[in-house]
Design a protein around this motif. Sequence first.
Motif, PDB file in Angstrom:
ATOM      1  N   ALA A 306     -15.077  -8.715  19.259  1.00  0.00           N
ATOM      2  CA  ALA A 306     -15.130  -8.717  20.718  1.00  0.00           C
ATOM      3  C   ALA A 306     -16.292  -7.858  21.199  1.00  0.00           C
ATOM      4  O   ALA A 306     -16.872  -7.071  20.461  1.00  0.00           O
ATOM      5  N   GLY A 307     -16.625  -8.043  22.479  1.00  0.00           N
ATOM      6  CA  GLY A 307     -17.601  -7.167  23.107  1.00  0.00           C
ATOM      7  C   GLY A 307     -19.044  -7.518  22.860  1.00  0.00           C
ATOM      8  O   GLY A 307     -19.903  -6.629  22.855  1.00  0.00           O
ATOM      9  N   VAL A 308     -19.343  -8.805  22.676  1.00  0.00           N
ATOM     10  CA  VAL A 308     -20.729  -9.222  22.485  1.00  0.00           C
ATOM     11  C   VAL A 308     -21.098 -10.240  23.554  1.00  0.00           C
ATOM     12  O   VAL A 308     -20.404 -11.238  23.743  1.00  0.00           O
ATOM     13  N   HIS A 309     -22.185  -9.958  24.260  1.00  0.00           N
ATOM     14  CA  HIS A 309     -22.761 -10.957  25.166  1.00  0.00           C
ATOM     15  C   HIS A 309     -23.521 -11.958  24.308  1.00  0.00           C
ATOM     16  O   HIS A 309     -24.575 -11.646  23.750  1.00  0.00           O
ATOM     17  N   PRO A 322     -27.632 -21.198  19.234  1.00  0.00           N
ATOM     18  CA  PRO A 322     -26.968 -19.904  19.052  1.00  0.00           C
ATOM     19  C   PRO A 322     -27.399 -19.220  17.760  1.00  0.00           C
ATOM     20  O   PRO A 322     -28.076 -19.803  16.915  1.00  0.00           O
ATOM     21  N   ASP A 323     -26.975 -17.946  17.634  1.00  0.00           N
ATOM     22  CA  ASP A 323     -27.199 -17.169  16.416  1.00  0.00           C
ATOM     23  C   ASP A 323     -28.683 -17.070  16.080  1.00  0.00           C
ATOM     24  O   ASP A 323     -29.098 -17.178  14.925  1.00  0.00           O
ATOM     25  N   THR A 324     -29.497 -16.838  17.104  1.00  0.00           N
ATOM     26  CA  THR A 324     -30.928 -16.694  16.893  1.00  0.00           C
ATOM     27  C   THR A 324     -31.428 -15.339  17.382  1.00  0.00           C
ATOM     28  O   THR A 324     -32.586 -15.189  17.752  1.00  0.00           O
ATOM     29  N   GLY A 325     -30.520 -14.342  17.392  1.00  0.00           N
ATOM     30  CA  GLY A 325     -30.939 -12.967  17.577  1.00  0.00           C
ATOM     31  C   GLY A 325     -30.763 -12.380  18.951  1.00  0.00           C
ATOM     32  O   GLY A 325     -31.059 -11.208  19.151  1.00  0.00           O
ATOM     33  N   LEU A 328     -26.082  -9.549  22.324  1.00  0.00           N
ATOM     34  CA  LEU A 328     -26.281  -8.139  22.631  1.00  0.00           C
ATOM     35  C   LEU A 328     -24.952  -7.436  22.897  1.00  0.00           C
ATOM     36  O   LEU A 328     -23.988  -8.064  23.360  1.00  0.00           O
ATOM     37  N   PRO A 329     -24.877  -6.131  22.619  1.00  0.00           N
ATOM     38  CA  PRO A 329     -23.619  -5.406  22.778  1.00  0.00           C
ATOM     39  C   PRO A 329     -23.189  -5.265  24.231  1.00  0.00           C
ATOM     40  O   PRO A 329     -24.013  -5.155  25.135  1.00  0.00           O
ATOM     41  N   ALA A 330     -21.882  -5.244  24.415  1.00  0.00           N
ATOM     42  CA  ALA A 330     -21.285  -4.947  25.711  1.00  0.00           C
ATOM     43  C   ALA A 330     -20.352  -3.753  25.541  1.00  0.00           C
ATOM     44  O   ALA A 330     -19.953  -3.419  24.421  1.00  0.00           O
ATOM     45  N   THR A 357     -16.194  -4.127  16.359  1.00  0.00           N
ATOM     46  CA  THR A 357     -16.828  -3.771  17.620  1.00  0.00           C
ATOM     47  C   THR A 357     -18.312  -3.512  17.410  1.00  0.00           C
ATOM     48  O   THR A 357     -18.744  -3.170  16.305  1.00  0.00           O
ATOM     49  N   VAL A 358     -19.095  -3.696  18.479  1.00  0.00           N
ATOM     50  CA  VAL A 358     -20.471  -3.221  18.487  1.00  0.00           C
ATOM     51  C   VAL A 358     -20.617  -2.061  19.473  1.00  0.00           C
ATOM     52  O   VAL A 358     -21.721  -1.594  19.718  1.00  0.00           O
ATOM     53  N   ASP A 359     -19.514  -1.619  20.039  1.00  0.00           N
ATOM     54  CA  ASP A 359     -19.468  -0.425  20.886  1.00  0.00           C
ATOM     55  C   ASP A 359     -18.796   0.670  20.067  1.00  0.00           C
ATOM     56  O   ASP A 359     -17.574   0.768  20.027  1.00  0.00           O
ATOM     57  N   GLU A 360     -19.604   1.492  19.406  1.00  0.00           N
ATOM     58  CA  GLU A 360     -19.007   2.397  18.431  1.00  0.00           C
ATOM     59  C   GLU A 360     -18.154   3.497  19.060  1.00  0.00           C
ATOM     60  O   GLU A 360     -17.419   4.187  18.350  1.00  0.00           O
ATOM     61  N   THR A 361     -18.198   3.667  20.372  1.00  0.00           N
ATOM     62  CA  THR A 361     -17.260   4.602  20.985  1.00  0.00           C
ATOM     63  C   THR A 361     -15.823   4.137  20.806  1.00  0.00           C
ATOM     64  O   THR A 361     -14.887   4.939  20.891  1.00  0.00           O
TER      65      THR A 361
END
Length: 468
Positions: A306-309, A322-325, A328-330, A357-361
């Motif tokens: 979760a949490g990816v734009h 899709p999947d071309t880089g 980005l994190p949300a 997660t890509v939001d490491e908090t």
Amino acid sequence: MSALSPHPDRLLPSDPATRDVARRLYDEVADAPILSPHGHVEARLLLDDEPFPDPAALFVTPDHYVTRLLHAHGVPLDRLGVGVPQEDRDGRAIWRLLCAHWDAFLGTPVRFWLESALAGVFGIAEQPGEESADRIYDELQARLAEPAFRPRALFDRFGIEVLATTDDPADDLAAHLALREDPTFTGRVIPTFRADRYLTPGTAAWAPALAALAEASGIDTGSYAGLLDALRSRRAFFRAAGGTATDTGVLWPDTTPLSNTEAERIHLGALAGEVTPAEASAYRSNLLYRLAELSVDDGLVMQLHAGVHRNTHRPTFDRFGPDTGHDLPAVGGYTLPLAPLLQDFGTAEGFHLVLFTVDETLFSREIAPLAGFYPSVYAGAPWWFLDSPAAIERYRAAVTDSAGFGKTSGFIDDTRAFCSIPARHDMSRRADAAFLASLVTTHQLTEEDALGAARRLVDEQPRRVFKL
């Protein structure tokens, strides 16, 4: 040009006493079999076992970790072969672009993976650069023509015991089934059920996806009840083909369920082209809850990213897909949006929910506390922007206090770049050895305990969490 010679102590601590402990811990697991329970290499690659076309097709074009940073330095994606048929690509020109921008990867995990693969797998001794690009390309091309560098030979050489792919529910899994029946292939390649495109009523892709699912399952998906039946049927098919897990990616993981009547109303309205954004969101939340309900029933592990734009740059998406880089994190969250799901299934016997997660908090604030209470919840390994040595260290520090080592997922490589698999797992093993060694030298663990933890993190943990 300097030699390409990765240091044997890379990523291990600089303090001599701690480094000595880390060396012993790393040596214990360095050659352990690779369990890869989440990735994107296609099963067809191993079924066909054809030589890789050229170095660029192996190291550059399929790896959006590589192409996105080159794009950030002004290299158009099509010049890197993205969206270009293999027969129309100029592999040498693509390789020259990588080498010309080699320093763009300084300090990144991508540089670690590439150097490890070039030196460790292919025996390249020369550092990439503009002047050396053609020599390295020719040396790699010669290697790729050898039987020892075909996909199956590399699979065995890498020590891969299990490789999971990512597959649409409508996929016939023909390559997986053929590999299982092939007596000349002794590896284990398993599918992963990813139903994201069925969660998005109101999008142009939703109705065609339902039609494909109906054809694959033989069940009419014109109703909400039919969709659930079709998903249930295809999950059983995936399990029969060796699958042990599902994967779902959403921006916000709300899991508020709807009544069957309300879900049916939205489903029919969406097929008629009459669905509001609020209704589409409610439908998606409901289906996320239902996917967990299905996992409780059939035992498939539920992975949640979760949490990816996704696909943030529309011109790039329109041209390259899709999947071309450009994911980005949300800012993320799990505790509140997952409350309905966890209230009903958090303690269900046999249910496994792996949270990424890509939001490491979120690691210390939500994921670790959730994993530290709910038997079903596991803290997924750092992923996408976080699968780097520094982030792995922060992950261990953030999660261990609340959940220990036993409620983590084990490493996942999440890659499309086949030759980066051993390098990525090696990076994780080194980073974990460094973290464990720091606990030993500060007298928080005995070395015997650390050795046991190191072994479990690469073997027992992924086997248990992903039911391998």
